[in-house]
Design a protein around this motif. Structure first.
Motif, PDB file in Angstrom:
ATOM      1  N   ARG A 169       0.952  -1.071   0.124  1.00 40.65           N
ATOM      2  CA  ARG A 169       0.012  -0.098   0.161  1.00 40.65           C
ATOM      3  C   ARG A 169       1.346   1.204  -0.293  1.00 40.65           C
ATOM      4  NH1 ARG A 169      -5.191  -1.247   1.235  1.00 40.65           N
ATOM      5  NH2 ARG A 169      -5.437  -3.851   1.969  1.00 40.65           N
ATOM      6  N   LEU A 170       0.619   1.785  -0.948  1.00 42.84           N
ATOM      7  CA  LEU A 170       1.638   3.276  -1.325  1.00 42.84           C
ATOM      8  C   LEU A 170       0.604   4.383  -1.214  1.00 42.84           C
ATOM      9  CD1 LEU A 170       3.334   3.227  -4.770  1.00 42.84           C
ATOM     10  CD2 LEU A 170       4.677   2.191  -2.884  1.00 42.84           C
ATOM     11  N   ASN A 171       1.161   5.601  -0.494  1.00 40.48           N
ATOM     12  CA  ASN A 171       0.274   7.302  -0.416  1.00 40.48           C
ATOM     13  C   ASN A 171       0.576   8.324  -1.312  1.00 40.48           C
ATOM     14  OD1 ASN A 171      -1.277   7.482   1.677  1.00 40.48           O
ATOM     15  ND2 ASN A 171       0.135   9.171   3.319  1.00 40.48           N
ATOM     16  N   GLY A 172       0.561   7.645  -2.679  1.00 43.52           N
ATOM     17  CA  GLY A 172       0.238   8.424  -3.762  1.00 43.52           C
ATOM     18  C   GLY A 172       1.474   8.032  -4.408  1.00 43.52           C
ATOM     19  N   HIS A 173       1.659   8.095  -5.677  1.00 40.22           N
ATOM     20  CA  HIS A 173       3.070   7.925  -6.526  1.00 40.22           C
ATOM     21  C   HIS A 173       3.890   8.649  -6.300  1.00 40.22           C
ATOM     22  CE1 HIS A 173      -0.704   5.944  -8.395  1.00 40.22           C
ATOM     23  NE2 HIS A 173      -0.111   4.789  -8.648  1.00 40.22           N
ATOM     24  N   ASN A 174       4.595   9.098  -5.881  1.00 42.07           N
ATOM     25  CA  ASN A 174       5.256  10.645  -5.876  1.00 42.07           C
ATOM     26  C   ASN A 174       6.538  10.515  -4.454  1.00 42.07           C
ATOM     27  OD1 ASN A 174       4.139  11.386  -8.211  1.00 42.07           O
ATOM     28  ND2 ASN A 174       2.242  12.406  -6.781  1.00 42.07           N
ATOM     29  N   THR A 175       6.838   8.824  -4.282  1.00 40.80           N
ATOM     30  CA  THR A 175       7.628   9.493  -2.821  1.00 40.80           C
ATOM     31  C   THR A 175       8.962   8.165  -4.073  1.00 40.80           C
ATOM     32  OG1 THR A 175       7.192   7.023  -2.358  1.00 40.80           O
ATOM     33  CG2 THR A 175       6.578   8.899  -1.095  1.00 40.80           C
ATOM     34  N   GLY A 176       9.220   8.349  -4.764  1.00 38.40           N
ATOM     35  CA  GLY A 176       9.856   7.151  -5.859  1.00 38.40           C
ATOM     36  C   GLY A 176      10.203   6.178  -5.705  1.00 38.40           C
ATOM     37  N   GLU A 177       9.031   5.727  -5.346  1.00 37.35           N
ATOM     38  CA  GLU A 177       8.564   4.363  -4.876  1.00 37.35           C
ATOM     39  C   GLU A 177       7.057   4.076  -5.323  1.00 37.35           C
ATOM     40  OE1 GLU A 177       8.061   2.951  -1.557  1.00 37.35           O
ATOM     41  OE2 GLU A 177       8.017   0.850  -2.027  1.00 37.35           O
ATOM     42  N   MET A 178       7.521   2.793  -6.868  1.00 39.79           N
ATOM     43  CA  MET A 178       5.756   3.241  -7.548  1.00 39.79           C
ATOM     44  C   MET A 178       5.104   2.242  -7.541  1.00 39.79           C
ATOM     45  SD  MET A 178       6.305   5.710 -10.672  1.00 39.79           S
ATOM     46  CE  MET A 178       4.838   6.264 -11.455  1.00 39.79           C
ATOM     47  N   ILE A 179       6.174   0.406  -6.639  1.00 41.33           N
ATOM     48  CA  ILE A 179       5.203  -0.597  -6.867  1.00 41.33           C
ATOM     49  C   ILE A 179       4.502  -0.358  -6.078  1.00 41.33           C
ATOM     50  CG2 ILE A 179       5.924  -3.460  -7.151  1.00 41.33           C
ATOM     51  CD1 ILE A 179       7.875  -2.853  -8.713  1.00 41.33           C
ATOM     52  N   GLY A 180       2.998  -0.609  -6.510  1.00 45.50           N
ATOM     53  CA  GLY A 180       2.335  -0.841  -5.075  1.00 45.50           C
ATOM     54  C   GLY A 180       1.087  -0.364  -5.543  1.00 45.50           C
ATOM     55  N   VAL A 181      -0.099  -0.316  -4.167  1.00 42.05           N
ATOM     56  CA  VAL A 181      -1.143   0.476  -4.558  1.00 42.05           C
ATOM     57  C   VAL A 181      -1.690   1.644  -3.937  1.00 42.05           C
ATOM     58  CG1 VAL A 181      -2.591  -2.415  -5.358  1.00 42.05           C
ATOM     59  CG2 VAL A 181      -2.690  -1.378  -3.110  1.00 42.05           C
ATOM     60  N   THR A 182      -2.651   2.248  -4.524  1.00 42.53           N
ATOM     61  CA  THR A 182      -2.655   4.036  -4.222  1.00 42.53           C
ATOM     62  C   THR A 182      -3.733   4.591  -4.612  1.00 42.53           C
ATOM     63  OG1 THR A 182      -1.754   5.864  -3.205  1.00 42.53           O
ATOM     64  CG2 THR A 182      -0.706   4.796  -5.304  1.00 42.53           C
ATOM     65  N   PRO A 183      -4.610   5.534  -4.227  1.00 43.54           N
ATOM     66  CA  PRO A 183      -5.560   6.049  -5.632  1.00 43.54           C
ATOM     67  C   PRO A 183      -3.912   6.903  -6.219  1.00 43.54           C
ATOM     68  CG  PRO A 183      -6.499   6.521  -3.050  1.00 43.54           C
ATOM     69  CD  PRO A 183      -5.254   5.725  -3.726  1.00 43.54           C
ATOM     70  N   ASN A 184      -4.721   8.554  -7.111  1.00 44.33           N
ATOM     71  CA  ASN A 184      -3.486   9.044  -7.997  1.00 44.33           C
ATOM     72  C   ASN A 184      -3.987  10.190  -7.117  1.00 44.33           C
ATOM     73  OD1 ASN A 184      -4.051   6.601 -10.112  1.00 44.33           O
ATOM     74  ND2 ASN A 184      -5.176   6.993 -11.603  1.00 44.33           N
ATOM     75  N   SER A 185      -2.694  10.715  -7.861  1.00 42.36           N
ATOM     76  CA  SER A 185      -2.575  12.215  -6.967  1.00 42.36           C
ATOM     77  C   SER A 185      -2.865  13.350  -8.551  1.00 42.36           C
ATOM     78  CB  SER A 185      -1.385  12.840  -7.086  1.00 42.36           C
ATOM     79  OG  SER A 185      -0.548  11.486  -5.894  1.00 42.36           O
ATOM     80  N   LEU A 186      -3.812  14.019  -8.219  1.00 45.16           N
ATOM     81  CA  LEU A 186      -4.525  15.060  -9.602  1.00 45.16           C
ATOM     82  C   LEU A 186      -3.862  16.421  -9.528  1.00 45.16           C
ATOM     83  CD1 LEU A 186      -7.197  12.889  -9.133  1.00 45.16           C
ATOM     84  CD2 LEU A 186      -5.632  12.806 -10.294  1.00 45.16           C
ATOM     85  N   MET A 187      -3.624  16.667 -10.094  1.00 41.23           N
ATOM     86  CA  MET A 187      -3.654  18.105 -10.445  1.00 41.23           C
ATOM     87  C   MET A 187      -5.093  19.164 -10.765  1.00 41.23           C
ATOM     88  SD  MET A 187      -0.201  18.506 -13.390  1.00 41.23           S
ATOM     89  CE  MET A 187      -0.607  16.844 -13.733  1.00 41.23           C
TER      90      MET A 187
END
Ligand SMILES: Cc1cc2nc3c(=O)[nH]c(=O)nc-3n(C[C@H](O)[C@H](O)[C@H](O)COP(=O)(O)OP(=O)(O)OC[C@H]3O[C@@H](n4cnc5c(N)ncnc54)[C@H](O)[C@@H]3O)c2cc1C
Length: 505
Positions: A169-187
């Motif tokens: 489980r990730l908290n977004g895709h923007n920590t440098g680590e992308m493998i995992g599940v999370t909602p997308n972060s949106l502009m």
């Protein structure tokens, strides 16, 4: 008209550059944009994004028929107006992962393009829900919203299905680590799209005496003497500047250079343009992501329309298994709607949903070419999708991963039955389905790739090799794709370039 600096194209990169480089009152900057001010209210509504293409603020390109896509030619949207493609994009903010930028550092030999090197730029750009934690930015011009309960219940079940298979489980895709599940972060801010024009070209920035913005002004060619650009020919007359930055995007920046006599000699000769500077790889190395649309399911219950931007959660992973770590190879996304290519019947909204699937680092490379000296002469866009065995193999793995997630018990309450791909027994069956199902993920890039090698079009400083006062700063310079959508990386390139200019002034 004479300026210190001219920026061609007021899109994602150009709007940021115009704001940052006009901070110095002593530098006279002109931003030249072919399109106008965005006025269509539909631009602001995130759910409308797939429906606002082909309008008068879309350049509305088409690729050549693609052998890898069963001979189909794809429509390529590109924004035309202040904000550029940020007017049309699907609002996802994905920086990319650490390993992506290690590839950039390797290609350029320049630590500014590593994860650590780019982090100050990402932090400066963002005003993120999680901002202030040292990893996500706070107070920057571009809002980045990580939705919580606003994600659709279907996307929540999709996330649980991935977690059930062992994905982290990730908290977004923007920590440098992308493998995992999370909602997308949106502009998105307060439910509305924020374009780069709104974020950077604020009323205070527009009021600066150091910034001139010319809209509705098409740059038709650069005039060259020796290794310098002496001026720009535009639809509104000649503009002169000491330094030129091309931010016209991955199609128009190389096309403008070609029309001006810079590029691959045989392409220029075929288009009837005298060659001023031979740059054999200009327009080559065209990259894009595809998405398989889709692994389609009939729903057991009503799928309410997405309140976000339809593909609410992208799950990145390795092909060899759900628990493997490292740089992602494939992606599966949750489409909260029946998303299919034009080759398939689309069920009624609310009755079905799609799992999208794709390859994060395709090795297929294409090219763009001009066909004549005028901007009215059409561009040849040849992405050569799925032309490598690597890409076809990984696409099959991505389809397999989508079906494994789609069949999970966490989605039992949603899944009635799988509609697509239907019976596929062999790799040839799977390849044939993928060729008919794939659509663009809208990430053309790489046509003026930066690098340290002799064939690179731009230097690690983003200067065009062979011309003294010309830089290219937009999606053209990517040396390799990031794992996910590329907009955040394009902004980070522009911010990093601006910092370099400001520091050396
Ligand atoms: C439909 C769609 C969905 C997308 N979804 C996402 C997403 O969810 N997340 C993500 O990260 N990325 C997404 N992208 C990709 C992202 O938007 C682009 O990669 C990014 O905006 C490119 O920025 P750029 O500055 O290179 O070019 P652009 O933003 O395209 O800017 C180029 C500008 O130059 C102007 N111009 C071109 N030629 C000339 C000329 N000769 N004279 C004057 N002006 C000129 C154009 O009008 C335009 O305003 C999407 C793109 C599209 C089209």
């Amino acid at each position: 008209m004479r300026f210190d600096l001219a920026i061609v194209g007021g899109g994602s990169a150009g709007a940021l550059l115009a704001a940052r480089l006009s901070e110095d009152p002593a530098r006279q900057v002109v931003l030249i944009e072919a399109g106008g001010e965005p006025t269509d209210p539909d631009i602001l509504n995130p759910q409308m994004w797939p429906l606002i293409q082909h309008r008068d603020y879309d350049w509305d390109y088409r690729t050549t028929p693609q052998p890898g896509l069963a001979g189909r030619s794809l429509s390529w949207a590109r924004g035309r107006g202040l904000g550029g493609s940020s007017m049309l994009h699907a609002l996802g903010h994905f920086r990319g992962c650490r390993e992506d930028f290690a590839t950039w550092e390797e290609a350029t030999g320049d630590p500014r393009w590593s994860w650590e090197g780019l982090l100050p730029a990402f932090l400066a750009i963002e005003d993120h829900t999680l901002g202030g934690d040292g990893i996500h930015g706070k107070g920057g011009p571009m809002p980045v919203w990580l939705p919580g309960d606003e994600v659709s219940p279907l996307a929540r079940a999709f996330i649980e299905a991935g977690a059930g298979l062992g994905l982290k489980r990730l908290n977004g895709h923007n920590t440098g680590e992308m493998i995992g599940v999370t909602p997308n972060s949106l502009m998105i801010r307060h439910g509305r799209r924020v374009t780069t024009a709104e974020a950077w070209l604020t009323p205070a920035v527009r009021a600066r005496a150091s910034l001139t913005i010319l809209t509705g002004t098409l740059v038709t060619s650069l005039t060259l003497r020796g290794s310098r650009v002496t001026g720009l020919e535009t639809s509104a007359g000649r503009v002169e500047a000491d330094q030129i930055i091309l931010s016209a995007g991955a199609l128009e920046s190389p096309a403008l250079l070609m029309r001006s006599g810079i590029g691959r000699e045989e392409v220029l000769a075929a288009a009837g343009v005298p060659c001023h500077l031979a740059v054999p790889q200009l327009g080559q190395n065209l990259m894009d992501h595809l998405l398989g649309a889709g692994n389609l399911y009939a729903a057991k219950r009503m799928v309410a329309p997405s309140r976000l931007q339809h593909s609410e959660s992208m799950t990145y992973m390795r092909a060899e298994g759900f628990t493997a770590t490292g740089q992602p190879e494939i992606v599966v996304g949750c489409g909260v709607a029946p998303i299919t290519s034009e080759m398939f019947d689309r069920p009624a909204p609310g009755t079905a949903y799609s799992l999208l699937f794709g390859v994060t680092h395709p090795t297929s490379r294409g090219e763009i070419r001009i066909t004549g000296p005028s901007p009215a002469d059409p561009l040849v866009i040849e992405p050569r999708y799925l032309s490598t065995g690597n890409d076809r193999r990984l696409f099959r793995e991505a389809l397999k991963a989508a079906r494994e997630i789609g069949a999970r018990p966490e989605l039992d309450a949603w899944r009635d039955h799988e509609i697509l791909p239907g019976p596929v027994y062999t790799d040839a069956d799977r390849d044939a389905f993928i060729a008919r199902a794939a659509i663009t993920h809208h990430h053309p890039s790489g046509t003026c790739r930066m690098g340290r090698d002799a064939g690179a079009v731009t230097t690690p400083d983003l200067r065009l090799n062979g011309i003294d006062n010309l830089a290219v700063v937009d999606a053209s310079v990517l040396p390799a794709l990031t794992a996910g959508p590329i907009h955040a990386a394009v902004l980070a390139i522009a911010e990093t370039f601006a910092r370099g200019v400001i520091e050396t002034a």
